[in-house]
Design a protein around this motif. Structure first.
Motif, PDB file in Angstrom:
ATOM      1  N   GLU A 160       0.849  -1.069  -0.202  1.00 31.71           N
ATOM      2  CA  GLU A 160       0.225   0.043   0.071  1.00 31.71           C
ATOM      3  C   GLU A 160       1.036   1.332  -0.065  1.00 31.71           C
ATOM      4  O   GLU A 160       0.586   2.305  -0.671  1.00 31.71           O
ATOM      5  N   LYS A 192       2.011   1.531  -3.479  1.00 31.12           N
ATOM      6  CA  LYS A 192       1.128   2.348  -4.344  1.00 31.12           C
ATOM      7  C   LYS A 192       0.998   3.619  -4.168  1.00 31.12           C
ATOM      8  O   LYS A 192       0.867   4.309  -5.245  1.00 31.12           O
ATOM      9  N   ARG A 206       1.405   6.314  -7.057  1.00 27.91           N
ATOM     10  CA  ARG A 206       0.510   7.151  -7.695  1.00 27.91           C
ATOM     11  C   ARG A 206       0.836   8.544  -7.684  1.00 27.91           C
ATOM     12  O   ARG A 206       0.566   9.555  -8.589  1.00 27.91           O
ATOM     13  N   LYS A 254      -1.123   0.426 -16.754  1.00 31.63           N
ATOM     14  CA  LYS A 254      -1.910   1.019 -15.456  1.00 31.63           C
ATOM     15  C   LYS A 254      -1.985   0.095 -14.406  1.00 31.63           C
ATOM     16  O   LYS A 254      -3.023  -0.011 -13.662  1.00 31.63           O
ATOM     17  N   ARG A 306      -1.312  -1.736 -10.530  1.00 33.93           N
ATOM     18  CA  ARG A 306      -1.466  -0.760  -9.194  1.00 33.93           C
ATOM     19  C   ARG A 306      -0.095  -0.550  -8.701  1.00 33.93           C
ATOM     20  O   ARG A 306       0.046   0.544  -7.860  1.00 33.93           O
ATOM     21  N   THR A 321       3.323  -6.480  -8.426  1.00 36.09           N
ATOM     22  CA  THR A 321       1.979  -7.006  -9.118  1.00 36.09           C
ATOM     23  C   THR A 321       2.263  -8.515  -9.546  1.00 36.09           C
ATOM     24  O   THR A 321       3.203  -8.765 -10.275  1.00 36.09           O
ATOM     25  N   ASP A 370      -4.805 -11.206 -10.130  1.00 39.19           N
ATOM     26  CA  ASP A 370      -4.187 -10.655  -9.191  1.00 39.19           C
ATOM     27  C   ASP A 370      -4.190 -11.337  -7.745  1.00 39.19           C
ATOM     28  O   ASP A 370      -4.993 -11.530  -7.247  1.00 39.19           O
TER      29      ASP A 370
END
Length: 260
Positions: free
Chosen positions: A21, A24, A28, A224, A226, A230, A237
């Motif tokens: 997290e 990610k 982003r 694209k 995450r 991955t 996933d």
């Protein structure tokens, strides 16, 4: 995990999920750094500073990846952007997108390495590795690129799997761009029997596969996805369901079931 472990309530799976997290969120930020003209004061300065840091070394990187795209030996998958480990006839395929500087990728590797290696050796699983350079983009530097090039060079020598593992086992701190040093990458090759010969050293120093790595990273962005890692098992996933993610034991059971 042992009940005597004071950190026992936080399993390796939970720590991996938390690190993913965080990764990610960094990804982003990299993809969506848009500095509005309306932003003023300290916030504007911080945003601009972050953008400059993310773009540090961009000119050098463009030079490093401006040459012809040279795929490593045996490159597979769409556009030849995957390095395959395992037997072609294996009924299950694990698709892995990784960055050698990515902490969450190291956590994934540390948790799943023995299971994945065992299944590939048994001929039940093949793994397609795709290399990305997100940390270079987020933090600046070129360690992701150079480590990925070195890994591709190890593929030319038929030593990708063990060298891939060595790189993650010796991953520096995320903010330490140690893998930008070719001498360090060549030194680590000494941990793999028969790898650190003249051909490998030249491939690393010349950046033979740099443009191929850049093409792989663009494919990651275009898809694209995450973040890194991955990981897809037969296209699904494995981290999609955070309440019931695939574990090493579940991965083994799923692959063995697929192989009858």
């Amino acid at each position: 995990m042992s009940e005597n472990n004071p950190d026992g309530k936080r399993t390796a799976r939970e720590r991996l999920a938390e690190e993913r997290e965080r990764q990610k969120a960094r990804d982003r930020r990299r993809r969506a750094v848009l500095v509005s003209a309306a932003v003023v004061g300290v916030l504007a300065l911080a945003a601009v500073g972050g953008l400059l840091a993310a773009n540090a070394g961009d000119d050098d990187k463009k030079k490093d990846t401006s040459g012809p795209v040279v795929a490593p030996e045996g490159a597979a998958g769409k556009d030849g952007l995957a390095i395959r480990v395992g037997e072609e006839g294996a009924r299950s395929t694990l698709t892995v997108w990784e960055d050698f500087r990515c902490p969450a990728c190291k956590q994934f590797e540390d948790a799943y390495r023995s299971t994945v290696n065992d299944l590939t050796k048994k001929g039940q699983l093949k793994v397609e590795y795709h290399l990305a350079t997100l940390i270079d983009d987020n933090m600046g530097g070129s360690g992701s690129l150079r480590a990925a090039n070195a890994a591709a060079c190890s593929q030319d020598a038929g030593k990708f799997a063990p060298y891939h593992d060595v790189l993650f086992q010796n991953q520096p701190e995320e903010t330490d761009d140690a893998f930008a040093d070719n001498d360090k990458l060549i030194e680590l090759a000494g941990k793999v029997d028969g790898l650190d010969g003249a051909a490998f050293k030249k491939c690393v120093d010349d950046g033979t596969h740099n443009s191929w790595v850049a093409k792989s990273d663009r494919a990651f962005e275009d898809a694209k996805l995450r973040g890194t890692p991955t990981v897809l098992l037969d296209g699904k996933d494995i981290f999609a369901d955070q309440k019931n993610p695939l574990t090493p034991a579940k991965l083994k059971a799923a692959v063995e079931k697929a192989n009858g």
